[in-house]
Design a protein around this motif. Structure first.
Motif, PDB file in Angstrom:
ATOM      1  N   ARG A   6      49.137  26.481  42.445  1.00  0.00           N
ATOM      2  CA  ARG A   6      48.327  26.826  41.189  1.00  0.00           C
ATOM      3  C   ARG A   6      47.241  27.948  41.394  1.00  0.00           C
ATOM      4  NH1 ARG A   6      47.486  21.083  39.921  1.00  0.00           N
ATOM      5  NH2 ARG A   6      49.275  20.510  39.095  1.00  0.00           N
ATOM      6  N   ARG A   7      46.826  27.698  42.423  1.00  0.00           N
ATOM      7  CA  ARG A   7      45.778  28.615  42.884  1.00  0.00           C
ATOM      8  C   ARG A   7      46.346  29.947  43.270  1.00  0.00           C
ATOM      9  NH1 ARG A   7      43.502  24.572  45.973  1.00  0.00           N
ATOM     10  NH2 ARG A   7      44.510  25.528  47.672  1.00  0.00           N
ATOM     11  N   ALA A   8      47.505  30.099  43.868  1.00  0.00           N
ATOM     12  CA  ALA A   8      48.029  31.329  44.155  1.00  0.00           C
ATOM     13  C   ALA A   8      48.406  32.026  42.741  1.00  0.00           C
ATOM     14  CB  ALA A   8      49.404  31.265  45.031  1.00  0.00           C
ATOM     15  N   ARG A   9      48.755  31.418  41.954  1.00  0.00           N
ATOM     16  CA  ARG A   9      49.317  32.068  40.437  1.00  0.00           C
ATOM     17  C   ARG A   9      48.141  32.362  40.078  1.00  0.00           C
ATOM     18  NH1 ARG A   9      52.940  27.828  40.301  1.00  0.00           N
ATOM     19  NH2 ARG A   9      51.689  26.476  39.279  1.00  0.00           N
ATOM     20  N   ALA A  10      46.731  31.939  39.849  1.00  0.00           N
ATOM     21  CA  ALA A  10      45.716  32.197  39.187  1.00  0.00           C
ATOM     22  C   ALA A  10      45.080  33.177  40.080  1.00  0.00           C
ATOM     23  CB  ALA A  10      44.636  31.026  39.283  1.00  0.00           C
ATOM     24  N   ALA A  11      45.172  33.279  41.322  1.00  0.00           N
ATOM     25  CA  ALA A  11      44.673  34.492  42.017  1.00  0.00           C
ATOM     26  C   ALA A  11      45.507  35.753  41.895  1.00  0.00           C
ATOM     27  CB  ALA A  11      44.713  34.174  43.600  1.00  0.00           C
TER      28      ALA A  11
ATOM     29  N   ARG B   4      44.132  37.234  38.859  1.00  0.00           N
ATOM     30  CA  ARG B   4      42.951  38.102  39.220  1.00  0.00           C
ATOM     31  C   ARG B   4      43.137  39.373  39.974  1.00  0.00           C
ATOM     32  NH1 ARG B   4      41.422  32.823  40.143  1.00  0.00           N
ATOM     33  NH2 ARG B   4      41.269  33.246  42.529  1.00  0.00           N
ATOM     34  N   LEU B   5      43.914  39.342  40.901  1.00  0.00           N
ATOM     35  CA  LEU B   5      44.122  40.770  41.913  1.00  0.00           C
ATOM     36  C   LEU B   5      44.740  41.420  41.091  1.00  0.00           C
ATOM     37  CD1 LEU B   5      44.964  38.551  45.217  1.00  0.00           C
ATOM     38  CD2 LEU B   5      42.725  39.781  44.508  1.00  0.00           C
TER      39      LEU B   5
ATOM     40  N   PRO C 127      45.940  42.309  37.004  1.00  0.00           N
ATOM     41  CA  PRO C 127      46.603  41.539  35.966  1.00  0.00           C
ATOM     42  C   PRO C 127      48.036  41.756  35.332  1.00  0.00           C
ATOM     43  CG  PRO C 127      44.734  43.177  35.434  1.00  0.00           C
ATOM     44  CD  PRO C 127      44.908  43.205  36.786  1.00  0.00           C
ATOM     45  N   GLU C 128      48.450  42.905  35.838  1.00  0.00           N
ATOM     46  CA  GLU C 128      49.970  43.349  35.412  1.00  0.00           C
ATOM     47  C   GLU C 128      50.923  42.808  36.503  1.00  0.00           C
ATOM     48  OE1 GLU C 128      49.734  47.300  33.329  1.00  0.00           O
ATOM     49  OE2 GLU C 128      48.901  47.346  35.576  1.00  0.00           O
ATOM     50  N   LEU C 129      50.520  42.053  37.620  1.00  0.00           N
ATOM     51  CA  LEU C 129      51.433  41.642  38.362  1.00  0.00           C
ATOM     52  C   LEU C 129      51.254  40.147  38.652  1.00  0.00           C
ATOM     53  CD1 LEU C 129      53.382  43.557  40.424  1.00  0.00           C
ATOM     54  CD2 LEU C 129      51.525  43.450  41.811  1.00  0.00           C
ATOM     55  N   SER C 130      52.267  39.543  38.103  1.00  0.00           N
ATOM     56  CA  SER C 130      52.464  37.955  38.429  1.00  0.00           C
ATOM     57  C   SER C 130      52.804  37.794  40.001  1.00  0.00           C
ATOM     58  CB  SER C 130      53.411  37.546  37.468  1.00  0.00           C
ATOM     59  OG  SER C 130      54.519  37.690  37.973  1.00  0.00           O
ATOM     60  N   LEU C 131      52.553  36.481  40.134  1.00  0.00           N
ATOM     61  CA  LEU C 131      52.968  36.179  41.691  1.00  0.00           C
ATOM     62  C   LEU C 131      54.480  36.259  41.797  1.00  0.00           C
ATOM     63  CD1 LEU C 131      52.246  34.801  44.500  1.00  0.00           C
ATOM     64  CD2 LEU C 131      52.652  32.705  43.345  1.00  0.00           C
TER      65      LEU C 131
ATOM     66  N   ALA D  63      46.311  43.812  50.261  1.00  0.00           N
ATOM     67  CA  ALA D  63      44.859  43.938  50.998  1.00  0.00           C
ATOM     68  C   ALA D  63      43.882  42.993  50.466  1.00  0.00           C
ATOM     69  CB  ALA D  63      44.531  45.448  50.944  1.00  0.00           C
ATOM     70  N   ASN D  64      43.841  42.824  48.940  1.00  0.00           N
ATOM     71  CA  ASN D  64      43.139  42.096  48.216  1.00  0.00           C
ATOM     72  C   ASN D  64      43.396  40.346  48.597  1.00  0.00           C
ATOM     73  OD1 ASN D  64      41.974  44.167  47.153  1.00  0.00           O
ATOM     74  ND2 ASN D  64      42.921  43.957  44.986  1.00  0.00           N
ATOM     75  N   ARG D  65      44.765  40.268  48.711  1.00  0.00           N
ATOM     76  CA  ARG D  65      44.993  39.002  48.892  1.00  0.00           C
ATOM     77  C   ARG D  65      44.628  38.582  50.339  1.00  0.00           C
ATOM     78  NH1 ARG D  65      49.663  36.427  46.195  1.00  0.00           N
ATOM     79  NH2 ARG D  65      50.380  36.002  48.298  1.00  0.00           N
ATOM     80  N   ARG D  66      44.807  39.527  51.233  1.00  0.00           N
ATOM     81  CA  ARG D  66      44.360  39.145  52.891  1.00  0.00           C
ATOM     82  C   ARG D  66      42.806  38.889  52.760  1.00  0.00           C
ATOM     83  NH1 ARG D  66      48.223  43.067  54.186  1.00  0.00           N
ATOM     84  NH2 ARG D  66      46.464  44.574  53.685  1.00  0.00           N
TER      85      ARG D  66
END
Length: 150
Positions: A20-25, A28-29, A31-35, A108-111
């Motif tokens: 759930r956190r990964a999908r929400a993040a 946020r990282l 908006p046009e790119l889902s997990l 990079a944002n995810r890291r």
């Protein structure tokens, strides 16, 4: 000896929360790119391109689901189709320059987000966690798939 069922319940609950956190993040990282979209782009980059049917088979998804995701990525200018070298009738999906740039920025944002969240973990804890995740993911991988990103 701890109760195995209680441990398995905790693992299930925590992995669900992680997902759930990964999908929400992801939202946020970028908006046009889902997990899911991020995962597909990462796989295309890793493979140097592939067919939509290969994506569906790799991720055990319905072809129509992959087609919808790819159509969205094409509209955003992240993916393009090119004729397959061995069969000009077949189409191979590739990242565009925009797709590769976006993927690199989101990665990079995810890291950075992981660095922040795990900032107070020592190196040994990080190594163990990484090893456990690799072991967990490898245990459910069909034979022949040995890459950590599979």
């Amino acid at each position: 000896m701890p109760d195995r069922d209680a441990s398995l319940e905790t693992i299930q609950r925590e992995l669900t929360a992680f997902a759930r956190r990964a999908r929400a993040a992801a939202a946020r990282l970028h908006p046009e790119l889902s997990l899911v979209s991020y995962t597909l782009l990462a796989h295309l980059e890793e493979q140097g391109g592939c067919r939509a049917t290969d994506l569906a088979a790799h991720y055990l998804l319905d072809k129509s689901t992959v087609s919808r995701q790819i159509a969205g990525l094409e509209r955003l200018g992240f993916v393009e189709r090119r004729p397959a070298p061995e069969d000009q009738r077949a189409q191979v999906l590739h990242l565009t320059t925009r797709g590769a740039d976006t993927l690199a920025q989101v990665a990079a944002n995810r890291r950075d987000a992981f660095r922040e969240r795990l900032g107070d973990w020592d190196d040994a804890d990080l190594d163990r966690f990484a090893d456990y995740l690799l072991r967990y993911n490898a245990s459910g991988r069909p034979p022949g798939r040995r890459t950590p990103q599979s």
